[in-house]
Design an enzyme around this catalytic site. Structure first.
Site, PDB file in Angstrom:
ATOM      1  N   LYS A 193      41.030  45.370  35.908  1.00 33.50           N
ATOM      2  CA  LYS A 193      40.864  46.481  34.956  1.00 33.50           C
ATOM      3  C   LYS A 193      41.510  46.170  33.610  1.00 33.50           C
ATOM      4  CE  LYS A 193      41.327  49.466  38.978  1.00 33.50           C
ATOM      5  NZ  LYS A 193      42.329  48.829  39.830  1.00 33.50           N
ATOM      6  N   HIS A 207      40.620  50.979  32.531  1.00 36.76           N
ATOM      7  CA  HIS A 207      41.536  51.592  33.505  1.00 36.76           C
ATOM      8  C   HIS A 207      41.677  53.113  33.361  1.00 36.76           C
ATOM      9  CE1 HIS A 207      45.082  50.306  36.258  1.00 36.76           C
ATOM     10  NE2 HIS A 207      44.639  51.496  36.613  1.00 36.76           N
ATOM     11  N   ASP A 214      40.957  45.000  45.022  1.00 35.79           N
ATOM     12  CA  ASP A 214      41.049  45.731  43.757  1.00 35.79           C
ATOM     13  C   ASP A 214      42.419  45.521  43.111  1.00 35.79           C
ATOM     14  OD1 ASP A 214      39.798  48.289  42.204  1.00 35.79           O
ATOM     15  OD2 ASP A 214      41.978  48.470  42.347  1.00 35.79           O
ATOM     16  N   TYR A 232      48.761  46.225  37.025  1.00 36.08           N
ATOM     17  CA  TYR A 232      49.540  46.081  38.270  1.00 36.08           C
ATOM     18  C   TYR A 232      50.457  44.845  38.199  1.00 36.08           C
ATOM     19  CZ  TYR A 232      45.830  49.103  40.270  1.00 36.08           C
ATOM     20  OH  TYR A 232      44.920  50.096  40.522  1.00 36.08           O
TER      21      TYR A 232
END
Ligand code: A2P
Length: 276
Positions: free
Chosen positions: A78, A111, A48, A53
């Site tokens: 996401k 997200h 994931d 990120y």
């Protein structure tokens, strides 16, 4: 078969390994590039990540370099939370694919229902526009499943009212003491799988006395009790670690918490992030 290789079947028939390896806060470069193969080596097949990120590049490269067949890995990314337009979402998806160096992802999700910098803001219209882009991506086969993250019942109802595809998943913060009953009940009713991020309450749950005692009783660690709890609640936990010993520990989940003990864990109502 190891529990982490067991699979849930999403509403559209897509199979998703029950336990995912979370990569939040794992920096791009060496750390992400080294921790993803560690997870793969120890049996994880569900990874994931997220555009936010900023580690898609290393995560994608680590998957490719692992030589494990792409179709044997379930990969999620996401849409950044501030992107609330149709065109913006399509563009962002292409950028993610490029970063990952992939031609599809298994799961693409919004997200958050609001930009992180404006938590709680009503973005109902923008969420519909962004989700319609996800539907297009899904119909083109570039995402095998689509969904949302951090969505409340109201946010989900908005999507279900104005869009065609019921989200396949809702990824939410979920752990002992924070099992989000209202959202969980709604998602179960509509066959939306809950993915549990921060299943260890970012580590705080591990020092709780009830959880610690439960771990002794089952001859497991507190982390294993926390992750197993999520599975027995029918959710897909996404534990995150950069340490190989913990990555291994979090993958050994072959035990069953009794109904009576699940009730005891369910009765913990306080958010463990406040325990320390
Ligand atoms: P680290 O990455 O240094 O191993 P969550 O998954 O709830 O977000 O929790 C992640 C946090 O818990 C990270 O700080 C991670 O630290 C730590 N962690 C992950 N697995 C374990 C474990 N088995 N035992 C102790 N701490 C863990």
């Amino acid at each position: 078969m190891k529990t982490i290789q067991d699979k849930y079947v999403l509403a559209n028939g897509t199979k998703m390994p029950k336990v995912g390896f979370g990569t939040w806060q794992i920096p791009n470069g060496e750390q992400a590039y080294n921790s993803v193969p560690m997870a793969l080596k120890h049996g994880y097949r569900h990874i994931d990540t997220a555009a936010a990120y900023r580690n898609e590049e290393s995560v994608g490269k680590a998957i490719k370099d692992s030589k494990i067949k792409r179709e044997d890995i379930f990969l999620t990314t996401k849409l950044e939370s501030h992107i609330k337009t149709y065109e913006g979402a399509l563009e962002a998806f292409e950028k993610s694919l490029k970063e990952l160096d992939m031609d599809y992802v298994d799961l693409y999700i919004i997200h958050a229902p609001w930009p992180w910098s404006e938590m709680g803001k009503d973005c109902s219209e923008g969420n519909v526009l962004a989700y319609k882009a996800l539907e297009k991506i899904y119909k083109e086969g570039k995402a095998k499943a689509i969904g949302v993250s951090n969505f409340s019942v109201k946010d989900l109802e908005n999507i279900m009212k104005h869009c065609e595809v019921v989200p396949h998943v809702n990824q939410i913060s979920y752990f002992i003491g924070n099992n989000q009953k209202e959202v969980d009940d709604f998602c179960k009713k509509h066959n939306i799988l809950i993915e549990a991020y921060s299943p260890l309450a970012i580590g705080y749950a591990l020092s709780n006395e009830v959880i610690k005692n439960m771990a002794v009783k089952y001859q497991q660690t507190p982390a294993q009790v926390c992750i197993r709890y999520c599975i027995q609640k029918g959710t897909a936990p996404l534990p995150k670690s950069t340490h190989e010993s913990r990555i291994i520990e979090n993958s050994h989940l072959e035990f069953e918490i009794s109904k009576a003990d699940m009730d005891i864990l369910d009765a913990i109502k306080e958010d463990p992030r406040k325990w320390n």
